[in-house]
Design a protein around this motif. Structure first.
Motif, PDB file in Angstrom:
ATOM      1  N   HIS A 169      55.675  45.114  54.531  1.00 36.05           N
ATOM      2  CA  HIS A 169      55.357  43.779  55.060  1.00 36.05           C
ATOM      3  C   HIS A 169      55.425  42.716  53.960  1.00 36.05           C
ATOM      4  O   HIS A 169      55.915  41.614  54.188  1.00 36.05           O
ATOM      5  N   SER A 224      39.224  23.176  54.554  1.00 32.50           N
ATOM      6  CA  SER A 224      39.875  24.063  55.517  1.00 32.50           C
ATOM      7  C   SER A 224      39.287  23.784  56.894  1.00 32.50           C
ATOM      8  O   SER A 224      38.100  23.446  57.015  1.00 32.50           O
ATOM      9  N   ASN A 225      40.109  23.929  57.917  1.00 31.78           N
ATOM     10  CA  ASN A 225      39.679  23.712  59.302  1.00 31.78           C
ATOM     11  C   ASN A 225      39.157  22.296  59.537  1.00 31.78           C
ATOM     12  O   ASN A 225      38.231  22.092  60.321  1.00 31.78           O
ATOM     13  N   LYS A 265      49.055  37.602  55.639  1.00 34.60           N
ATOM     14  CA  LYS A 265      48.327  38.715  55.013  1.00 34.60           C
ATOM     15  C   LYS A 265      49.095  40.005  55.293  1.00 34.60           C
ATOM     16  O   LYS A 265      49.500  40.263  56.433  1.00 34.60           O
ATOM     17  N   THR A 323      44.232  37.465  52.498  1.00 37.48           N
ATOM     18  CA  THR A 323      43.445  38.686  52.233  1.00 37.48           C
ATOM     19  C   THR A 323      42.299  38.897  53.229  1.00 37.48           C
ATOM     20  O   THR A 323      41.414  39.719  52.977  1.00 37.48           O
ATOM     21  N   TRP A 324      42.310  38.174  54.350  1.00 38.26           N
ATOM     22  CA  TRP A 324      41.237  38.383  55.331  1.00 38.26           C
ATOM     23  C   TRP A 324      41.354  39.810  55.863  1.00 38.26           C
ATOM     24  O   TRP A 324      42.463  40.265  56.155  1.00 38.26           O
ATOM     25  N   SER A 357      47.088  32.380  59.426  1.00 40.22           N
ATOM     26  CA  SER A 357      47.463  33.236  60.569  1.00 40.22           C
ATOM     27  C   SER A 357      48.874  32.901  61.069  1.00 40.22           C
ATOM     28  O   SER A 357      49.092  32.620  62.251  1.00 40.22           O
ATOM     29  N   ASP A 390      45.269  34.066  48.586  1.00 39.86           N
ATOM     30  CA  ASP A 390      44.222  33.308  49.280  1.00 39.86           C
ATOM     31  C   ASP A 390      43.079  34.232  49.672  1.00 39.86           C
ATOM     32  O   ASP A 390      43.295  35.263  50.308  1.00 39.86           O
ATOM     33  N   GLN A 448      43.561  23.665  54.743  1.00 42.22           N
ATOM     34  CA  GLN A 448      44.087  24.944  55.236  1.00 42.22           C
ATOM     35  C   GLN A 448      43.692  25.100  56.700  1.00 42.22           C
ATOM     36  O   GLN A 448      42.502  25.090  57.024  1.00 42.22           O
ATOM     37  N   ILE A 480      51.462  34.605  61.718  1.00 38.21           N
ATOM     38  CA  ILE A 480      52.030  35.400  62.821  1.00 38.21           C
ATOM     39  C   ILE A 480      50.953  35.703  63.865  1.00 38.21           C
ATOM     40  O   ILE A 480      51.061  36.660  64.625  1.00 38.21           O
ATOM     41  N   GLN A 498      48.072  36.872  63.594  1.00 38.16           N
ATOM     42  CA  GLN A 498      47.503  38.199  63.336  1.00 38.16           C
ATOM     43  C   GLN A 498      48.293  39.308  64.037  1.00 38.16           C
ATOM     44  O   GLN A 498      47.734  40.330  64.426  1.00 38.16           O
ATOM     45  N   SER A 520      49.091  44.266  54.120  1.00 41.29           N
ATOM     46  CA  SER A 520      48.535  45.325  53.273  1.00 41.29           C
ATOM     47  C   SER A 520      49.496  46.496  53.172  1.00 41.29           C
ATOM     48  O   SER A 520      49.120  47.566  52.700  1.00 41.29           O
ATOM     49  N   GLU A 540      59.084  42.009  53.388  1.00 41.76           N
ATOM     50  CA  GLU A 540      59.643  41.258  54.527  1.00 41.76           C
ATOM     51  C   GLU A 540      59.221  39.802  54.485  1.00 41.76           C
ATOM     52  O   GLU A 540      60.022  38.898  54.712  1.00 41.76           O
ATOM     53  N   ASN A 541      57.947  39.583  54.200  1.00 38.25           N
ATOM     54  CA  ASN A 541      57.425  38.213  54.240  1.00 38.25           C
ATOM     55  C   ASN A 541      58.052  37.365  53.133  1.00 38.25           C
ATOM     56  O   ASN A 541      58.390  36.201  53.348  1.00 38.25           O
ATOM     57  N   ILE A 553      50.686  31.574  54.336  1.00 39.90           N
ATOM     58  CA  ILE A 553      49.947  32.636  53.633  1.00 39.90           C
ATOM     59  C   ILE A 553      49.731  33.875  54.501  1.00 39.90           C
ATOM     60  O   ILE A 553      48.597  34.239  54.810  1.00 39.90           O
TER      61      ILE A 553
HETATM   62  P1  NDP Z   1      48.426  36.872  59.816  1.00 40.48           P
HETATM   63  O1  NDP Z   1      49.056  36.015  60.874  1.00 40.48           O
HETATM   64  O2  NDP Z   1      48.858  36.714  58.419  1.00 40.48           O
HETATM   65  O3  NDP Z   1      48.597  38.387  60.295  1.00 40.48           O
HETATM   66  C1  NDP Z   1      48.145  39.485  59.539  1.00 40.48           C
HETATM   67  C2  NDP Z   1      48.502  40.754  60.315  1.00 40.48           C
HETATM   68  O4  NDP Z   1      49.919  40.816  60.460  1.00 40.48           O
HETATM   69  C3  NDP Z   1      48.091  42.025  59.609  1.00 40.48           C
HETATM   70  O5  NDP Z   1      47.690  42.934  60.608  1.00 40.48           O
HETATM   71  C4  NDP Z   1      49.367  42.511  58.938  1.00 40.48           C
HETATM   72  O6  NDP Z   1      49.443  43.909  58.874  1.00 40.48           O
HETATM   73  C5  NDP Z   1      50.417  42.031  59.891  1.00 40.48           C
HETATM   74  N1  NDP Z   1      51.676  41.715  59.205  1.00 40.48           N
HETATM   75  C6  NDP Z   1      51.855  41.047  58.050  1.00 40.48           C
HETATM   76  N2  NDP Z   1      53.153  40.940  57.739  1.00 40.48           N
HETATM   77  C7  NDP Z   1      53.819  41.583  58.731  1.00 40.48           C
HETATM   78  C8  NDP Z   1      55.182  41.837  58.969  1.00 40.48           C
HETATM   79  N3  NDP Z   1      56.132  41.412  58.129  1.00 40.48           N
HETATM   80  N4  NDP Z   1      55.519  42.526  60.100  1.00 40.48           N
HETATM   81  C9  NDP Z   1      54.573  42.970  60.957  1.00 40.48           C
HETATM   82  N5  NDP Z   1      53.265  42.751  60.778  1.00 40.48           N
HETATM   83  C10 NDP Z   1      52.887  42.069  59.667  1.00 40.48           C
HETATM   84  O7  NDP Z   1      46.852  36.668  59.996  1.00 40.48           O
HETATM   85  P2  NDP Z   1      45.609  36.308  59.081  1.00 40.48           P
HETATM   86  O8  NDP Z   1      44.558  35.848  60.020  1.00 40.48           O
HETATM   87  O9  NDP Z   1      45.294  37.386  58.144  1.00 40.48           O
HETATM   88  O10 NDP Z   1      46.081  34.995  58.278  1.00 40.48           O
HETATM   89  C11 NDP Z   1      46.637  35.018  56.986  1.00 40.48           C
HETATM   90  C12 NDP Z   1      45.643  34.588  55.929  1.00 40.48           C
HETATM   91  O11 NDP Z   1      45.203  33.253  56.143  1.00 40.48           O
HETATM   92  C13 NDP Z   1      44.320  35.378  55.947  1.00 40.48           C
HETATM   93  O12 NDP Z   1      44.481  36.687  55.478  1.00 40.48           O
HETATM   94  C14 NDP Z   1      43.438  34.477  55.145  1.00 40.48           C
HETATM   95  O13 NDP Z   1      43.724  34.606  53.774  1.00 40.48           O
HETATM   96  C15 NDP Z   1      43.860  33.118  55.689  1.00 40.48           C
HETATM   97  N6  NDP Z   1      43.016  32.678  56.821  1.00 40.48           N
HETATM   98  C16 NDP Z   1      42.221  31.571  56.621  1.00 40.48           C
HETATM   99  C17 NDP Z   1      41.371  31.134  57.620  1.00 40.48           C
HETATM  100  C18 NDP Z   1      40.519  29.927  57.377  1.00 40.48           C
HETATM  101  O14 NDP Z   1      39.613  29.669  58.183  1.00 40.48           O
HETATM  102  N7  NDP Z   1      40.766  29.164  56.342  1.00 40.48           N
HETATM  103  C19 NDP Z   1      41.276  31.812  58.934  1.00 40.48           C
HETATM  104  C20 NDP Z   1      42.216  32.919  59.063  1.00 40.48           C
HETATM  105  C21 NDP Z   1      43.035  33.304  58.038  1.00 40.48           C
HETATM  106  P3  NDP Z   1      49.170  44.774  57.523  1.00 40.48           P
HETATM  107  O15 NDP Z   1      47.931  44.198  56.908  1.00 40.48           O
HETATM  108  O16 NDP Z   1      49.048  46.129  58.042  1.00 40.48           O
HETATM  109  O17 NDP Z   1      50.371  44.605  56.620  1.00 40.48           O
END
Ligand code: NDP
Length: 277
Positions: A241, A140-141, A235, A19-20, A192, A48, A163, A194, A196, A237, A244-245, A233
């Protein structure tokens, strides 16, 4: 869905929803609530979040999404390092619970290591667990040295997960951290997955996706799900997606696919310091 058994006996599902970046704009809020609800409807129970995301607003988005269905959800939140002293961590957890409109978290993590003594944070987590406000806790980290130090502390043994950043382009943890966590029977949560979105144009991912009639994101997520001891995990929105995930759980990667991915994204051949986003 496949899951890992935590020391408490609770089950941590292998796939969840990140949900970041949620809760940052009122225009996208209703789409975010819908996406999380859709995921729950389809059986993705793990959500998350962190007090950091949208400075608390991601937690309020989740509250709206899970209203009336708390028992279906495995809810994870994280405390800022600057709130990780004993009393500040307890207060931060209370604020997260209030924003999430619930009286417990399934898992509470230290977001990254800061100045607060680790022993204090873990003591706070243990107190929160005893009070029934969190069911499990973790970090985490944390790189391998931090993990070893944490596990040696009182209350360290109950650390349920770490995490970390892990995806095809960030394979450093395969050198030491991931094997070590496997030895401890501790699942690693890959964030992350993919990168992001930055992984998606990569040629080998596109080629495999095309051959299988799936998307590059599904290949990247399926590759992580193929790794032993890993929770993923992504993210999302958008409803598409989310769907698909989830379907990435059914993707089978062949030895040839795995070889192609190894060539494009080689495994580490020496220690690599843990990276974070
Ligand atoms: P992700 O690798 O999950 O990528 C998210 C991006 O990918 C969004 O722009 C989303 O678009 C897009 N996306 C998602 N599914 C698809 C799909 N099937 N096809 C194409 N694009 C897709 O990155 P995050 O950094 O958000 O990592 C996931 C989660 O991990 C975070 O949201 C958070 O909860 C956690 N996290 C934790 C951290 C920590 O320090 N502990 C640091 C970073 C992340 P859209 O939203 O438009 O669907």
């Amino acid at each position: 869905m496949r899951s890992f058994r935590l020391p408490s006996g609770d089950q941590l599902p292998v796939l969840g929803m990140g949900t970041w970046k949620m809760g940052e704009s009122s225009r996208s809020r209703s789409a975010e609530v819908k996406a999380l609800r859709h995921g729950l409807d389809l059986g993705i129970s793990l959500i998350d979040t962190a007090e950091m995301y949208g400075e608390g607003e991601a937690e309020t988005v989740i509250a709206e999404a899970i209203a009336g269905r708390r028992s279906e959800v495995f809810l994870v939140s994280k405390v800022y390092p600057h709130n990780a002293s004993y009393s500040a961590a307890i207060a931060a957890c209370d604020r997260s619970l209030k924003r999430l409109q619930t009286d417990y978290l399934d898992l509470y993590l230290l977001h990254w290591r800061g100045a607060a003594p680790l022993s204090e944070t873990l003591a706070a987590f243990e107190a929160l667990q005893q009070a029934g406000k969190i069911r499990n806790y973790g970090v985490s980290n944390f790189d391998i040295d931090d993990m070893k130090e944490a596990l040696d502390l009182p209350a360290g043994e109950a650390i349920a997960t770490n995490q970390v950043l892990y995806n095809l382009s960030r394979r450093g943890i395969e050198w030491d951290l991931l094997p070590w966590c496997r030895q401890q029977h501790m699942p690693v949560m890959a964030y992350s997955p993919i990168e992001q979105g930055r992984l998606l144009p990569q040629r080998s991912l596109q080629t495999i996706a095309k051959q299988k009639g799936i998307t590059a994101a599904q290949v990247a997520i399926a590759w992580l799900l193929h790794q032993e001891n890993v929770v993923v995990i992504p993210k999302a929105s958008s409803l598409k997606h989310v769907e698909e995930n989830l379907a990435a759980l059914d993707v089978q990667l062949s030895p040839e696919d795995l070889q192609m991915l190894d060539q494009a994204f080689p495994a580490p051949t020496r220690p690599v310091a843990l990276q974070m986003l």
